[in-house]
Design a protein around this motif. Structure first.
Motif, PDB file in Angstrom:
ATOM      1  N   ASP A   1       0.906  -1.157   0.045  1.00  0.00           N
ATOM      2  CA  ASP A   1       0.063  -0.147  -0.024  1.00  0.00           C
ATOM      3  C   ASP A   1       0.847   1.206  -0.108  1.00  0.00           C
ATOM      4  OD1 ASP A   1      -2.090  -1.496  -0.155  1.00  0.00           O
ATOM      5  OD2 ASP A   1      -3.038  -0.945   1.683  1.00  0.00           O
TER       6      ASP A   1
ATOM      7  N   LEU B   1       1.811   1.743  -3.599  1.00  0.00           N
ATOM      8  CA  LEU B   1       0.882   2.015  -4.364  1.00  0.00           C
ATOM      9  C   LEU B   1       0.621   3.674  -4.328  1.00  0.00           C
ATOM     10  CD1 LEU B   1      -2.549  -0.228  -4.092  1.00  0.00           C
ATOM     11  CD2 LEU B   1      -1.248   0.531  -6.310  1.00  0.00           C
TER      12      LEU B   1
ATOM     13  N   LEU C   1      -0.578  -4.574 -10.365  1.00  0.00           N
ATOM     14  CA  LEU C   1      -0.174  -5.320  -9.135  1.00  0.00           C
ATOM     15  C   LEU C   1      -0.075  -6.789  -9.597  1.00  0.00           C
ATOM     16  CD1 LEU C   1      -2.688  -4.097  -6.424  1.00  0.00           C
ATOM     17  CD2 LEU C   1      -0.389  -3.227  -6.794  1.00  0.00           C
TER      18      LEU C   1
ATOM     19  N   TYR D   1      -7.912  -6.008  -3.379  1.00  0.00           N
ATOM     20  CA  TYR D   1      -7.483  -4.987  -4.119  1.00  0.00           C
ATOM     21  C   TYR D   1      -8.354  -4.813  -5.248  1.00  0.00           C
ATOM     22  CZ  TYR D   1      -3.250  -4.733  -1.296  1.00  0.00           C
ATOM     23  OH  TYR D   1      -2.421  -4.231  -0.426  1.00  0.00           O
TER      24      TYR D   1
ATOM     25  N   SER E   1      -9.190  -0.920  -5.733  1.00  0.00           N
ATOM     26  CA  SER E   1      -8.122  -0.206  -5.328  1.00  0.00           C
ATOM     27  C   SER E   1      -7.798   0.703  -6.606  1.00  0.00           C
ATOM     28  CB  SER E   1      -6.899  -0.850  -4.957  1.00  0.00           C
ATOM     29  OG  SER E   1      -6.419  -1.614  -6.113  1.00  0.00           O
TER      30      SER E   1
ATOM     31  N   SER F   1      -6.406  -0.451  -9.422  1.00  0.00           N
ATOM     32  CA  SER F   1      -5.341  -0.903 -10.095  1.00  0.00           C
ATOM     33  C   SER F   1      -5.586  -2.143 -10.583  1.00  0.00           C
ATOM     34  CB  SER F   1      -4.104  -1.281  -9.215  1.00  0.00           C
ATOM     35  OG  SER F   1      -3.485  -0.144  -8.505  1.00  0.00           O
TER      36      SER F   1
ATOM     37  N   ILE G   1      -4.950  -6.082 -11.441  1.00  0.00           N
ATOM     38  CA  ILE G   1      -4.358  -7.086 -10.742  1.00  0.00           C
ATOM     39  C   ILE G   1      -4.051  -8.185 -11.776  1.00  0.00           C
ATOM     40  CG2 ILE G   1      -4.642  -8.674  -8.631  1.00  0.00           C
ATOM     41  CD1 ILE G   1      -6.752  -6.724  -7.873  1.00  0.00           C
TER      42      ILE G   1
ATOM     43  N   TYR H   1      -7.312   6.146  -1.810  1.00  0.00           N
ATOM     44  CA  TYR H   1      -8.167   4.879  -1.445  1.00  0.00           C
ATOM     45  C   TYR H   1      -9.211   5.116  -2.210  1.00  0.00           C
ATOM     46  CZ  TYR H   1      -4.773   3.181   2.054  1.00  0.00           C
ATOM     47  OH  TYR H   1      -3.813   2.821   2.760  1.00  0.00           O
TER      48      TYR H   1
ATOM     49  N   ARG I   1      -6.718  -3.050   3.891  1.00  0.00           N
ATOM     50  CA  ARG I   1      -6.640  -1.860   3.031  1.00  0.00           C
ATOM     51  C   ARG I   1      -6.937  -0.645   4.236  1.00  0.00           C
ATOM     52  NH1 ARG I   1      -4.436   0.423  -1.162  1.00  0.00           N
ATOM     53  NH2 ARG I   1      -6.340   1.110  -1.902  1.00  0.00           N
TER      54      ARG I   1
END
Length: 294
Positions: A96, A99, A111, A131, A134, A136, A138, A237, A275
């Motif tokens: 995190d 990130l 990720l 995630y 998030s 992102s 993955i 976030y 998170r």
């Protein structure tokens, strides 16, 4: 000719010209006069001074679309954060931090969780759940089995990507997989590049294909917290955003207020506890940092 600086060391800049090779170049004096320092990742125009020995001069540096300070590199399009699913177990606090650091520099993140061959589907689903909101992308790969490498190449294609992650997660193995079918140009210039290899830690782009580059960064075991205020932290976030309008106070920190949409979402398992716990830890860290400053 136009190319991209892939390494700079001892006053020489190594410029990859697609379809031609890698040229050892000096920067023209005008850049020093204008206080402009060429960076790894710069797109440049060069003049050839010695075609046989692949030597030239950098004549022009084209406008940068991005510039990172640490590491000093230009025109990075995205970051790929590499962690292992097992051996070692993923450090979500460190992930995190990475990130936030990358998003602070305006980079989208992929990720990448390596060593899926050492894990199971339940662990994969758990990480995906943590995630998924998030902001992102993955992916799960196994450098050992070459599983997921083609999908990774698709995400990297046509872009310049910074790789980051702690030691022991298989970053070098992934880099080797990406380079496996690509023969870098050989000859005297390659030997010149190798000469400075162990003298210092420097930024370097690795060519995957003519328009695709990756930049490996050293392994990290810890990262000090970013230069942001504690109030700014929540903006990193994205999964908090849908529930912020349910907070009673506009200045809600999502930690101790009586009516908080984020904590309600947390109780309903709509926000990841891992998170959220990292968010509260970072908030306290930034709060203490501000207290020490004054």
């Amino acid at each position: 000719m136009q190319g991209k600086i892939i390494k700079g060391i001892a006053g020489f800049y190594y410029v990859h010209v697609p379809g031609e090779g890698i040229y050892s170049c000096k920067a023209k004096g005008i850049f020093r006069k204008e206080n402009i320092k060429p960076l790894v990742g710069d797109n440049v125009a060069i003049e050839i001074t010695d075609a046989k020995d692949f030597e030239g001069n950098i004549m022009q540096i084209f406008p940068r679309k991005s510039e990172l300070v640490r590491p000093a590199v230009a025109n990075i399009d995205q970051a790929m954060l590499i962690f292992a699913m097992a051996k070692p177990e993923p450090n979500f606090n460190l992930l995190d931090r990475f990130l936030i650091l990358m998003k602070q520099q305006g980079l989208d993140c992929i990720l990448c969780f390596n060593k899926k061959d050492l894990s199971d589907i339940q662990t994969m689903q758990r990480i995906q759940k943590i995630y998924e909101n998030s902001g992102s992308r993955i992916i799960f790969v196994s450098a050992m089995d070459k599983d997921g490498i083609e999908q990774m190449k698709e995400l990297l294609c046509g872009r310049t990507t910074a790789l980051a992650g702690p030691s022991g997660v298989g970053k070098s193995s992934i880099v080797n997989c990406l380079q496996k079918d690509k023969q870098m140009e050989t000859g005297a210039i390659s030997e010149k590049i190798e000469r400075g290899k162990h003298t210092t830690r420097h930024s370097e782009l690795i060519m995957v294909s003519d328009d695709t580059y990756i930049m490996d960064t050293p392994g990290f075991s810890s990262l000090s917290l970013f230069d942001i205020s504690k109030e700014e932290l929540q903006s990193y976030y994205p999964e908090f955003a849908p529930f912020e309008n349910q907070c009673k106070f506009m200045t809600c920190t999502h930690i101790h207020e009586p009516v908080c949409g984020i904590r309600t979402a947390l109780e309903a398992e709509k926000v990841s506890k891992i998170r959220y716990d990292n968010y509260t830890a970072f908030y306290e860290e930034l709060k203490e940092k501000e207290r020490r400053k004054y």
